[in-house]
Design an enzyme around this catalytic site. Structure first.
Site, PDB file in Angstrom:
ATOM      1  N   CYS A  57      44.014  36.770  36.405  1.00 48.35           N
ATOM      2  CA  CYS A  57      45.018  37.031  37.439  1.00 48.35           C
ATOM      3  C   CYS A  57      45.828  35.767  37.762  1.00 48.35           C
ATOM      4  CB  CYS A  57      44.328  37.568  38.692  1.00 48.35           C
ATOM      5  SG  CYS A  57      45.356  37.565  40.158  1.00 48.35           S
ATOM      6  N   CYS A  60      46.192  34.906  41.469  1.00 45.66           N
ATOM      7  CA  CYS A  60      44.924  34.358  41.974  1.00 45.66           C
ATOM      8  C   CYS A  60      44.862  32.856  41.718  1.00 45.66           C
ATOM      9  CB  CYS A  60      43.735  35.031  41.295  1.00 45.66           C
ATOM     10  SG  CYS A  60      43.646  36.821  41.496  1.00 45.66           S
TER      11      CYS A  60
END
Length: 399
Positions: A57, A60
């Protein structure tokens, strides 16, 4: 006396070093089992903040590098919460993902000692917005759980519908559409002139022909005077972009240029770039290589000459939609090549150039770009690394 002075200096130095260390740490995350963290929550009375992430991600990773290390965010979260982060694809992650309905990454959960969800938020955000989510979690009137409880108990006030729809917007799009639809049906024209109505327009107006969009465009001057002009401009451009994309799909050049011309003639560089992108998209979608080359050459020599992100995006769109059209592919190559010249250390620029060169059969240049992309991918997520490796292997296998 001298010894006492030296001792004070030493103590002060240690204190400064510890302080600096704490700052470098950012938000301090626990790595215990989830049950242990809940016990700590029960002991301290603090909520548990959980950063739900995955190894692939990109947002993230961005939060980890830019927000979790931010002093303001770290001081607030370290003081107010027990901080916990877990990969949703490993260990207890899949079970927690299912338990709390985590659908996107990153997701931020705020849990009480009983394991009950108190607040939920998602996506990449700046530090102050991230701190604001923490404040919502601690505010019984603003937390996600409070809004959901009010809604489920039958409270359909405009205020509750707005707050709940906004909270759902990034966590459950389908339900957000349902709740925002209920809100829009209740709003009167008078409501739309209030701060609550403006919030609804800012969040949920996506088409000029929709109720919110039409009212907004008909009263644009009033909104500009009453609310943040930059925010109003952003909504206006969003609605106009939606209309332009509709006209692109219809291939209606007369109506398209009637709407686009104010952007083309604007002194605002941002609007000029958007106009160039829209114009290129129009001819690309129509399969008109001659005019696509004409408008993108003009952009290359003018407003987009140093915009590697815009040029890279156009190159990827062209490569995706060209479907064997060599004139378009050669222009895509020109755009991608310029993007690499501007920003050679940007992974997406090298990867785009590699793909286009591969399609054009230019193995040597494709290989050089693919190797550069792979090296840059090592700074990205594991998912991007796998994509870069696959592309590199395919190009090496070219005849």
């Amino acid at each position: 006396m001298k010894k006492l002075f030296l001792l004070n200096v030493l103590i002060l130095s240690i204190g400064i070093a510890v302080s600096a260390q704490e700052k470098e740490k950012g938000i301090v995350f626990r790595d215990d089992a989830f049950a242990t963290v809940l016990k700590e929550s029960a002991r301290t009375g603090k909520l548990v903040f959980i950063d739900c992430y995955t190894s692939w991600c990109a947002p993230c990773k961005w939060m980890e590098k830019n927000v979790f290390v931010n002093d303001t965010a770290a001081v607030y979260y370290n003081a107010k919460f027990i901080n916990y982060k877990i990969d949703m694809e490993k260990g207890e992650g899949p079970e927690l993902r299912k338990r709390y309905g985590v659908q996107v990454f990153p997701t931020y959960l705020f849990i009480n000692a009983k394991g009950e969800l108190v607040h939920k938020a998602t996506s990449r955000m700046e530090a102050l917005a991230f701190v604001e989510e923490g404040k919502k979690a601690l505010d019984p009137s603003r937390s996600f759980a409070a809004m959901e409880k009010a809604f489920n108990s039958g409270n359909r006030s405009k205020e509750v519908l707005l707050a709940y729809a906004l909270a759902l917007q990034k966590t459950d799009r389908y339900k957000a559409d349902t709740v925002s639809g209920m809100l829009i049906a209740k709003l009167t024209d008078s409501d739309l002139q209030t701060p609550l109505g403006w919030q609804a327009i800012e969040a949920f107006a996506w088409e000029e022909e929709g109720r919110l969009g039409k009212y907004f465009m008909d009263h644009l001057g009033n909104y500009t005077k009453q609310f943040n002009p930059e925010a109003v401009k952003k909504v206006q451009e969003r609605l106009q972009s939606s209309t332009l994309y509709t006209l692109i799909r219809k291939k209606d050049s007369t109506a398209f240029y009637a709407r686009l011309n104010p952007w083309l003639q604007s002194s605002d560089v941002g609007l000029q770039k958007k106009a160039a992108m829209m114009e290129a998209e129009f001819y690309l979608t129509a399969g008109n290589a001659k005019d696509f080359v004409r408008v993108t050459n003009r952009a290359l020599e003018g407003v987009m000459q140093n915009d590697d992100m815009g040029l890279g995006f156009l190159a990827r769109r062209c490569q995706y939609l060209a479907a064997g059209n060599h004139d378009m592919l050669h222009q895509a190559y020109k755009l991608a090549k310029r993007a690499v010249v501007i920003a050679p250390k940007e992974y997406s620029n090298q990867a785009t150039l590699a793909k286009i060169c591969q399609e054009l059969g230019n193995k040597q240049e494709a290989l050089e770009a693919a190797e550069a992309a792979y090296k840059l991918s090592l700074l990205e997520t594991s998912k991007i690394q796998k994509i870069a490796q696959k592309e590199l292997d395919e190009i090496k296998a070219m005849k």
